[in-house]
Design a protein around this motif. Structure first.
Motif, PDB file in Angstrom:
ATOM      1  N   ARG A 137       0.850  -1.190   0.000  1.00 55.88           N
ATOM      2  CA  ARG A 137       0.000   0.000   0.000  1.00 55.88           C
ATOM      3  C   ARG A 137       0.885   1.239   0.000  1.00 55.88           C
ATOM      4  NH1 ARG A 137      -0.942   2.160   5.257  1.00 55.88           N
ATOM      5  NH2 ARG A 137      -0.055   0.878   6.918  1.00 55.88           N
ATOM      6  N   GLU A 138       0.331   2.335  -0.492  1.00 54.70           N
ATOM      7  CA  GLU A 138       1.002   3.637  -0.521  1.00 54.70           C
ATOM      8  C   GLU A 138       2.326   3.621  -1.284  1.00 54.70           C
ATOM      9  OE1 GLU A 138      -0.803   5.912   0.082  1.00 54.70           O
ATOM     10  OE2 GLU A 138      -2.208   5.370   1.655  1.00 54.70           O
ATOM     11  N   SER A 171      -0.675   1.118  -8.974  1.00 54.07           N
ATOM     12  CA  SER A 171      -0.817   2.181  -7.976  1.00 54.07           C
ATOM     13  C   SER A 171      -1.492   1.544  -6.775  1.00 54.07           C
ATOM     14  CB  SER A 171      -1.663   3.324  -8.554  1.00 54.07           C
ATOM     15  OG  SER A 171      -1.759   4.390  -7.623  1.00 54.07           O
ATOM     16  N   GLY A 173      -2.035   2.419  -3.638  1.00 51.72           N
ATOM     17  CA  GLY A 173      -2.996   3.211  -2.891  1.00 51.72           C
ATOM     18  C   GLY A 173      -3.324   2.633  -1.528  1.00 51.72           C
ATOM     19  N   THR A 174      -4.619   2.427  -1.248  1.00 51.69           N
ATOM     20  CA  THR A 174      -5.057   1.950   0.063  1.00 51.69           C
ATOM     21  C   THR A 174      -4.727   0.486   0.310  1.00 51.69           C
ATOM     22  OG1 THR A 174      -7.248   1.550  -0.904  1.00 51.69           O
ATOM     23  CG2 THR A 174      -6.925   3.637   0.258  1.00 51.69           C
ATOM     24  N   GLY A 175      -4.286  -0.234  -0.733  1.00 54.62           N
ATOM     25  CA  GLY A 175      -3.828  -1.598  -0.509  1.00 54.62           C
ATOM     26  C   GLY A 175      -4.235  -2.578  -1.586  1.00 54.62           C
ATOM     27  N   PRO A 202      -1.813  10.510  -0.638  1.00 55.95           N
ATOM     28  CA  PRO A 202      -2.046   9.239   0.048  1.00 55.95           C
ATOM     29  C   PRO A 202      -3.473   8.732  -0.135  1.00 55.95           C
ATOM     30  CG  PRO A 202      -2.174  11.048   1.616  1.00 55.95           C
ATOM     31  CD  PRO A 202      -1.802  11.658   0.281  1.00 55.95           C
ATOM     32  N   ARG A 203      -3.658   7.460   0.200  1.00 56.92           N
ATOM     33  CA  ARG A 203      -4.976   6.819   0.248  1.00 56.92           C
ATOM     34  C   ARG A 203      -5.731   6.910  -1.084  1.00 56.92           C
ATOM     35  NH1 ARG A 203      -6.066   4.593   4.547  1.00 56.92           N
ATOM     36  NH2 ARG A 203      -8.266   4.315   4.006  1.00 56.92           N
ATOM     37  N   LEU A 204      -5.023   6.612  -2.158  1.00 57.56           N
ATOM     38  CA  LEU A 204      -5.642   6.582  -3.480  1.00 57.56           C
ATOM     39  C   LEU A 204      -6.329   5.244  -3.723  1.00 57.56           C
ATOM     40  CD1 LEU A 204      -2.645   8.114  -5.425  1.00 57.56           C
ATOM     41  CD2 LEU A 204      -4.882   9.201  -5.204  1.00 57.56           C
ATOM     42  N   GLN A 205      -7.275   5.237  -4.637  1.00 57.31           N
ATOM     43  CA  GLN A 205      -7.903   3.987  -5.053  1.00 57.31           C
ATOM     44  C   GLN A 205      -6.903   3.196  -5.882  1.00 57.31           C
ATOM     45  OE1 GLN A 205     -11.431   4.470  -7.417  1.00 57.31           O
ATOM     46  NE2 GLN A 205     -11.545   2.295  -7.959  1.00 57.31           N
ATOM     47  N   PRO A 206      -6.689   1.915  -5.571  1.00 57.47           N
ATOM     48  CA  PRO A 206      -5.726   1.117  -6.333  1.00 57.47           C
ATOM     49  C   PRO A 206      -6.105   1.031  -7.816  1.00 57.47           C
ATOM     50  CG  PRO A 206      -6.289   0.015  -4.283  1.00 57.47           C
ATOM     51  CD  PRO A 206      -7.240   1.171  -4.423  1.00 57.47           C
ATOM     52  N   GLN A 248       1.473   8.386  -9.949  1.00 54.87           N
ATOM     53  CA  GLN A 248       1.035   9.403  -8.984  1.00 54.87           C
ATOM     54  C   GLN A 248       2.234   9.979  -8.218  1.00 54.87           C
ATOM     55  OE1 GLN A 248      -2.004  10.616  -8.458  1.00 54.87           O
ATOM     56  NE2 GLN A 248      -3.423   9.143  -9.343  1.00 54.87           N
TER      57      GLN A 248
END
Length: 335
Positions: A137-138, A171, A173-175, A202-206, A248
């Motif tokens: 993630r991230e 990407s 993102g959140t995991g 942070p905390r983007l949609q994968p 990103q």
């Protein structure tokens, strides 16, 4: 990572301190004998006379220290090489890997990251082996396939086999969870670069993307294979498509297959960069060999070598093939 500014010459400092020594002695007498008025007056008078004598000496040595000797001669591109043999290395049998930056059990404080760039691993995975399902993630995670086949599966439902010229970007993102292996019917290892960067948000949609860039496209040209999601020519909503994969992070990645005697230049948008010469001639734990390129008319890099770059925005970086074979080069432009 430009070199630190040079220090003033030791000889100049020494002579300057000697010239000022009588001043220090006079001030010491002035303050140590507060009740000795005659001595006090004599000290003040002596100090005035002394200043006339020492002023020319002091000014002579202050000038070079305050101007020319402390001003480094700045080259348009500052380079620090990262030699292949100095990278982190592990041989697990099924996996032979080199780490440009700290990774897994390899920790090197001077090589943790550069800008948003966090991981460059040059991996060789044996046939019918690979990385089982694991989570991230991230991070922005992309794989650049050099040789062989790489099978990708993830928790978003993506399944495909990547070959030379393919690039996949996840990407996280959140995991997400994914696996990357050689296919079950593989008869030879896969050689690929695993690259991670830190996202700006942070905390983007994968999301998942793939792109393909042929050898013909990359021959003696810098091809933009990864670019920021809002950059011109980036199709951020196409899982597969033309142009660079969207990332990103403030990172643009170029790739080329540079022929002997050829040179290319690229105008850097960021103030940092990183160059890497892919180890295409075979696995090698020693000093870089095989293809060679000269970067910014300064450092010669061989296969497996890399280099940190620092420059002003808009600076041209030149890469020239100085060897006897094609060099596969990756060039990162970092904000």
């Amino acid at each position: 990572m430009p070199p630190a500014a040079s220090q003033p010459p030791t000889r100049s400092r020494t002579i300057l301190l000697i010239a000022l020594a009588p001043v220090y002695i006079t001030l010491l007498l002035y303050f140590v004998h507060p009740n000795a008025s005659d001595l006090k007056l004599s000290a003040l008078s002596y100090l005035k006379q002394l200043s006339k004598v020492t002023a020319p000496i002091v000014s002579t040595f202050i000038k070079p220290i305050s101007t020319s000797s402390t001003t480094p001669t700045m080259s348009p591109v500052q380079i620090i090489p990262r030699r292949s043999e100095a990278r982190g290395h592990a041989d697990h049998g099924w996996l032979k890997t080199f780490h440009t930056f700290s990774f897994a059990m390899y920790h090197e404080g001077d090589h943790d990251s550069y800008g948003c760039l966090r991981v460059i691993n040059e991996d060789r995975v044996a046939a019918k082996n690979g990385f089982g399902t694991h989570s991230h993630r991230e991070f922005e995670i992309f794989s650049y396939v050099v040789d062989g086949e790489l099978e990708h599966k993830d928790s978003m439902g993506n399944t495909e086999i990547l070959k030379r010229g393919d690039l996949q970007l996840t990407s996280a993102g959140t995991g997400i969870s994914h696996s990357e292996k050689t296919p079950q019917n593989a008869t030879k290892p896969v050689h690929f670069l695993q690259i991670w960067s830190v996202p700006s948000i942070p905390r983007l949609q994968p999301k998942y993307f793939t792109r393909h860039f042929s050898d013909a496209e990359k021959k003696d040209k810098f091809v933009r294979i990864v670019a920021p999601i809002d950059a011109e020519g980036v199709h951020k909503d196409q899982r597969e498509g033309e142009g660079p994969a969207p990332v990103q992070s403030p990172l643009t990645l170029y790739a080329t297959l540079l022929s002997p005697g050829k040179k290319l230049s690229i105008q850097m948008e960021g103030k940092k960069g990183y160059a890497h010469v892919v180890m295409t001639s075979g696995y090698n734990e020693g000093k870089g060999s095989g293809a060679s390129v000269k970067v910014a008319d300064k450092e010669v890099l061989r296969e497996g070598d890399g280099a940190y770059l620092a420059q002003e925005t808009g600076t041209e970086v030149v890469v020239e093939n100085t060897g006897d074979r094609v060099a596969e080069v990756l060039l990162f432009d970092l904000a």
